[in-house]
Structure formats: C-alpha cells, structure tokens
Design an enzyme around this catalytic site. Structure first.
Site, short mmCIF file in Angstrom:
data_model
loop_
_atom_site.label_atom_id
_atom_site.label_comp_id
_atom_site.label_asym_id
_atom_site.label_seq_id
_atom_site.Cartn_x
_atom_site.Cartn_y
_atom_site.Cartn_z
N ASP A 15 0.85 -1.19 0.00
CA ASP A 15 0.00 0.00 0.00
C ASP A 15 0.89 1.25 0.00
OD1 ASP A 15 -2.37 1.45 0.06
OD2 ASP A 15 -2.49 1.42 2.25
N TYR A 23 1.26 5.68 -0.32
CA TYR A 23 0.86 6.84 0.51
C TYR A 23 1.01 8.05 -0.38
CZ TYR A 23 0.99 9.22 5.18
OH TYR A 23 0.74 9.95 6.30
N HIS A 49 -3.55 13.86 1.59
CA HIS A 49 -3.77 12.87 2.65
C HIS A 49 -2.55 12.77 3.56
CE1 HIS A 49 -5.11 9.30 4.75
NE2 HIS A 49 -3.98 8.69 4.42
N ARG A 62 1.79 13.62 13.85
CA ARG A 62 3.14 14.07 14.22
C ARG A 62 3.26 15.58 14.38
NH1 ARG A 62 3.53 9.63 11.04
NH2 ARG A 62 3.14 10.82 9.15
N GLU A 112 -10.57 3.94 4.23
CA GLU A 112 -9.68 4.73 3.37
C GLU A 112 -10.10 4.51 1.93
OE1 GLU A 112 -5.48 5.43 5.74
OE2 GLU A 112 -5.59 3.73 4.35
N GLU A 161 -9.41 4.17 -1.64
CA GLU A 161 -8.23 3.89 -2.47
C GLU A 161 -8.64 3.21 -3.77
OE1 GLU A 161 -4.62 2.39 -0.84
OE2 GLU A 161 -5.18 2.84 1.22
N ASP A 189 -9.11 0.42 2.44
CA ASP A 189 -8.08 -0.01 3.39
C ASP A 189 -8.58 0.36 4.79
OD1 ASP A 189 -5.80 -0.73 4.71
OD2 ASP A 189 -4.67 1.05 4.13
N ARG A 213 -7.69 3.53 13.70
CA ARG A 213 -6.76 4.65 13.93
C ARG A 213 -6.13 4.63 15.31
NH1 ARG A 213 -5.50 5.79 8.91
NH2 ARG A 213 -7.30 6.45 7.68
N GLN A 235 -3.51 1.88 15.24
CA GLN A 235 -2.44 2.36 14.35
C GLN A 235 -1.56 3.41 15.03
OE1 GLN A 235 -3.98 4.24 10.79
NE2 GLN A 235 -1.97 4.83 10.04
N TYR A 264 2.48 2.18 15.48
CA TYR A 264 3.18 2.31 14.20
C TYR A 264 4.64 2.74 14.30
CZ TYR A 264 3.26 7.44 13.66
OH TYR A 264 3.53 8.77 13.78
N LYS A 275 -4.19 -2.18 10.44
CA LYS A 275 -4.56 -2.25 9.02
C LYS A 275 -4.90 -3.66 8.55
CE LYS A 275 -3.31 2.03 7.62
NZ LYS A 275 -4.15 2.93 6.83
N THR A 278 -9.12 -5.82 4.32
CA THR A 278 -9.01 -4.83 3.25
C THR A 278 -9.98 -5.29 2.16
OG1 THR A 278 -6.66 -4.60 3.76
CG2 THR A 278 -7.40 -3.70 1.65
N THR A 299 -4.51 6.45 0.16
CA THR A 299 -5.78 7.16 0.28
C THR A 299 -5.84 8.34 -0.68
OG1 THR A 299 -5.75 6.54 2.59
CG2 THR A 299 -7.31 8.24 1.96
N GLU A 350 -9.72 12.35 8.48
CA GLU A 350 -9.59 13.70 7.92
C GLU A 350 -10.91 14.48 8.01
OE1 GLU A 350 -7.80 11.48 4.51
OE2 GLU A 350 -6.88 13.44 4.13
O1 LIG Z 1 1.80 7.17 9.70
C1 LIG Z 1 1.21 7.75 8.78
O2 LIG Z 1 1.56 8.85 8.36
C2 LIG Z 1 0.04 7.12 8.12
C3 LIG Z 1 0.09 5.93 7.57
C4 LIG Z 1 -1.06 5.32 6.92
O3 LIG Z 1 -2.25 5.53 7.23
C5 LIG Z 1 -0.71 4.37 5.86
C6 LIG Z 1 -1.62 4.31 4.73
O4 LIG Z 1 -2.47 3.43 4.67
C7 LIG Z 1 -1.35 5.30 3.65
C8 LIG Z 1 -2.43 5.68 2.68
O5 LIG Z 1 -3.46 5.00 2.53
O6 LIG Z 1 -2.27 6.72 2.00
CA CA Z 2 -4.01 2.93 3.02
MG MG Z 3 -6.62 -2.40 5.59
#
Ligand SMILES: O=C(O)/C=C/C(=O)CC(=O)CC(=O)O
Ligand code: CA
Ligand code: MG
Length: 429
Positions: A130, A132, A137, A146, A203, A205, A237, A241, A244, A248, A257, A261, A358, A372
């Site tokens: 996947d 990004y 996004h 962050r 998400e 996609e 996807d 959250r 995650q 992560y 994740k 899917t 996404t 978002e």
């Molecule tokens: O840590 C991050 O910035 C975010 C990661 C994601 O959500 C990964 C992802 O699935 C990316 C996407 O779908 O654009």
């Molecule tokens: Ca994704």
């Molecule tokens: Mg998924």
C-alpha cells in the site's frame, strides 16, 4: 461502438468500452470461473473460449486460461494478448455477423444476469503493498499524528512512500468484517488498554494488479512498469486509527490495518482506462531519473476517475455521501509506484496488488477518510440532512466506494466496493 448482444444503458458502468474481468460462480456452476461484465450481464469467458472466439490469438491457451478460478495466468500473459482478447470480445458483442455469435443462439447460452453471479476475489494475491501517494492525505494524517512541522517527511516528495500489507485478509466486496480489538492508548499520560477499536475508519483507495512479473534482481523502468499493469479495482483499506497511532512507531502500519481490506470484484483494464489519462500534479522537486517519464512513454501518468464514498448508517435504509474525490489528485502515478517498488530488484509477480494510498484531494469534501473529515474526531460529520452524524465508523454501518470515468455517451466504471462492520467479538479480556 455499440453492444448489440445485450442492451447496455448509457449509465451502466459496464459498457462495451469497459469489459472488466472478474471471477464468479452461479447456482448451476458452483466452481469459480472467469467472466467479463457487459451491461447487467456476465459473459462466461470459458464458454466463449470453447466456442473458439479466441482461437487465433498467439500465446493464449484460452480454454485453459479462462477455465481457471483466478485471473493470475491471464494477467501474466501481457499487453498484446490482453488487447487481442479485448478486440475479440468487442467484435463479438457489436458485430451480429461474428462467426461465434452465429453459433451462440440465445444470450443465456453464454451469459447470466449480474444478479445471479456470486463474485470472488479476482486473483490469488501473493503480495500486497500500500502506497501513501496523495500529498493532501499525507499532509493531513502527518499533521494529526506528528504535528504541523513534521507533517510531510523530507523523503515524501522524492519517492512514493509505501508499506508491505497483508494479502491473506484481502476480501471481496460484500464480505462483512468484525471490528478489531487491540492495544490502544487513549490517554497518553496512562498505560495502554486492550479492547475494540473506538476509531474505526475507511480509506478511499484504488489498487492495481501486476501483470507479467520481473525476475528477482531485475528492476523495472517507468516505461516497463507502464506495460505491466493489468488493471485496477477500488479498495477500502479499513484502518483502526487508535491501534495504528499507538503501534506504528518505528516500523509502520501493522494490526491497525491487517484485519481486513476490501476490493471491488471487477478488474477494469488499463486499456479501458486509456482514454481517461490525465496530468498528475506537477512534481517539484523533479524526481530522480528512474522515476521520470521517458519521452517514449505516454505523457500523462494520471487518470481522471471520479470516486465516491457513501455510508449507510446502522438502522437506516439509505446511503449518505462522505467523500467525493478523483484519482487524478494522486501525486505519484501507478507506473512510478511500480517502478519504485522494483528498482531494488524486488520481484513482482502476476496478481500482486498495489494500493495507491488514500485518495484525498484539496477540498474538504474530497478527504478520503473519517480521520480527515472529522479531523481526528474533533468534529461531527453530518450525514446529509438526516440528523445522524459520525466521527468514525460505528457497528453495523455499511461503507460503499464507487468510481467511474465518463466518456461521450458511455461509462467505464468499477461497480461497488462495499463492506459492513460487525460488532467486535467479546474476547472476555
Ligand atoms: O503514519 C502515517 O503517516 C500514516 C500511515 C497510513 O495511514 C498508511 C496508509 O495506509 C497510507 C495511505 O493509505 O495513504
Ligand atoms: Ca491505506
Ligand atoms: Mg486495511
């Protein structure tokens, strides 16, 4: 070109210009087999092969390839074979004097209504990656995870960032999924807790299937990548959250994740999408040479595909809009993603699936996730004028993704990518 074999409504996703492939079974033919969608019907590719429709195509053992329970072998054969099959189908469907057409007799001999077809995963997916690749996004999620100053990491404008996903939990549209449980840390001042995700998300996609593979150690150029993408599906996807956000660092998405899917069942070929090429956003800084478009490749790497996400909230009968976006917003093109994936010699195989990431655009309505839309749960998202709101996905909600390209009097569409969220299992933990 007009289909004369069956009626095709102008608003049908499955025009004669489309001809997406899928794997289906019926009450009478319970073994999954290869079909192609036209209007509101599915044509049996194996039956057409036995009638000799694909007889003259070099490099294609049609009865064997279309007798398979997945599309991997057809995907492996490459663009000249894909194009010849597409031409044979278009001739069969439009030309009443076609020799195979004369043999067929009734439509029922080679086709069933879509409503009688049970759809399966289109391919045996060996590996799933996947990306990004939407700048909007990545900036939105980065800001929330962050902070504003670290939103877009310094590598992001230089390479298509991605992660290796989990192929085993990819399911076909219509498959219900359970809300996952896991570790989360709702209060950053306290230790983590275990329980059902309280921030379940979708998400928006798209994803592409790899056709012919490359040998281990042998990279693919952008131009080769262009030739090796078989086609696309829609993808949700699903993302927990809270799981995650806690798990992560530093290795990226994992259990937030891989609990499921969802992909749409019909693979729309790149040949069908060719008329809908569109410029991708300008790339600044200019990418390194291995990611640039060579003069011999088509100029535009983007595609103009309108995408929608709608939700049917628990207890209601109708869908309400969440997202309205377009694939053309993607900063990194599909061919750049594939070329980057293989530049270190990683071997890609027929039937591998790559998610675009996404697909958020510049406007609020184009945000491709609840994270978002509700800005990390800080605001309620109204569902039409129903009075119902959402911050994240609740139990028994149904999320539906659709997408299509509008031609002059015809449509090239994907059908639906749909899934319901069931309550979490009570694990007694
Ligand atoms: O840590 C991050 O910035 C975010 C990661 C994601 O959500 C990964 C992802 O699935 C990316 C996407 O779908 O654009
Ligand atoms: Ca994704
Ligand atoms: Mg998924």
């Amino acid at each position: 070109m007009k289909c004369t074999f069956v009626d095709v409504a102008p608003e049908s996703d499955f025009s004669i210009q489309n001809l997406p492939y899928g794997i289906y079974s019926t009450a009478d033919a319970a073994e999954p087999h290869v079909g192609v969608a036209i209007g509101s019907h599915v044509l049996d590719m194996g039956a057409l092969a036995r009638l000799g429709l694909f007889g003259g195509i070099a490099g294609l053992d049609a009865e064997r390839v279309f007798g398979q329970p997945q599309l991997n072998e057809f995907m492996s054969l490459g663009r000249p074979v894909w194009r010849a099959v597409r031409l044979a189908l278009q001739s069969f469907l439009s030309d009443g004097e076609n020799a195979t057409r004369r043999q067929v007799g009734s439509v029922g001999a080679v086709a069933v209504p879509l409503s009688a077809a049970r759809m399966h995963l289109p391919a045996s997916i060996g590996d799933y990656t996947d990306f990004y690749a939407s700048r909007e996004h990545a900036t939105n999620v980065g800001t929330m995870f962050r902070g504003k100053d670290n939103a877009l990491m310094p590598n992001w404008t230089h390479l298509p960032v991605g992660y290796h996903g989990r192929a085993s939990s990819i399911v076909v549209s219509g498959t219900a999924l359970r809300r996952p449980s896991g570790q989360r840390r709702p209060d950053p001042a306290r230790p983590p807790v275990f329980g059902p995700s309280a921030r379940l998300d979708y998400e928006l996609e798209a994803a592409f299937f790899v056709g012919p593979g490359n040998a281990l150690g042998t990279p693919l150029s952008v131009e080769q990548a262009e030739e090796r993408i078989f086609g696309m599906v829609l993808m949700n996807d699903w993302s927990a959250r809270d799981i995650q956000a806690w798990e992560y660092v530093p290795l990226g998405p994992f259990l937030g994740k891989n609990f499921g899917t969802t992909i749409s069942p019909w693979v729309v070929t790149m040949d069908a999408l060719e008329p809908f090429r569109a410029p991708q956003p300008a790339q600044d800084p200019e990418p390194l040479p291995y990611l640039r478009t060579p003069p011999s490749a088509p100029a535009h790497g983007g595609y103009d595909i309108s995408l929608s996400v709608d939700i049917k909230p628990s207890g209601r009968d109708e869908f309400f809009p969440l997202t309205r976006s377009n694939l053309k917003h993607m900063y990194w093109s599909l061919r750049q993603q594939l070329a980057h994936h293989a530049i270190n010699g990683c071997n890609m195989r027929p039937g591998d699936l790559c998610g675009t990431g996404t697909i958020s655009g510049p406007t609020d309505e184009s945000f491709g996730s609840m994270l978002e839309l509700s800005w990390s749960g800080q605001k309620d998202v109204p569902l039409g004028d129903s009075g119902v709101t959402r911050k994240f996905i609740e139990d028994n909600d149904v999320v539906r993704i659709t997408g299509s390209c509008q031609g002059d009097g015809f449509r090239v569409g994907f059908g639906e990518c749909i899934g319901q969220v069931l309550p979490a299992l009570d694990l007694g933990l």
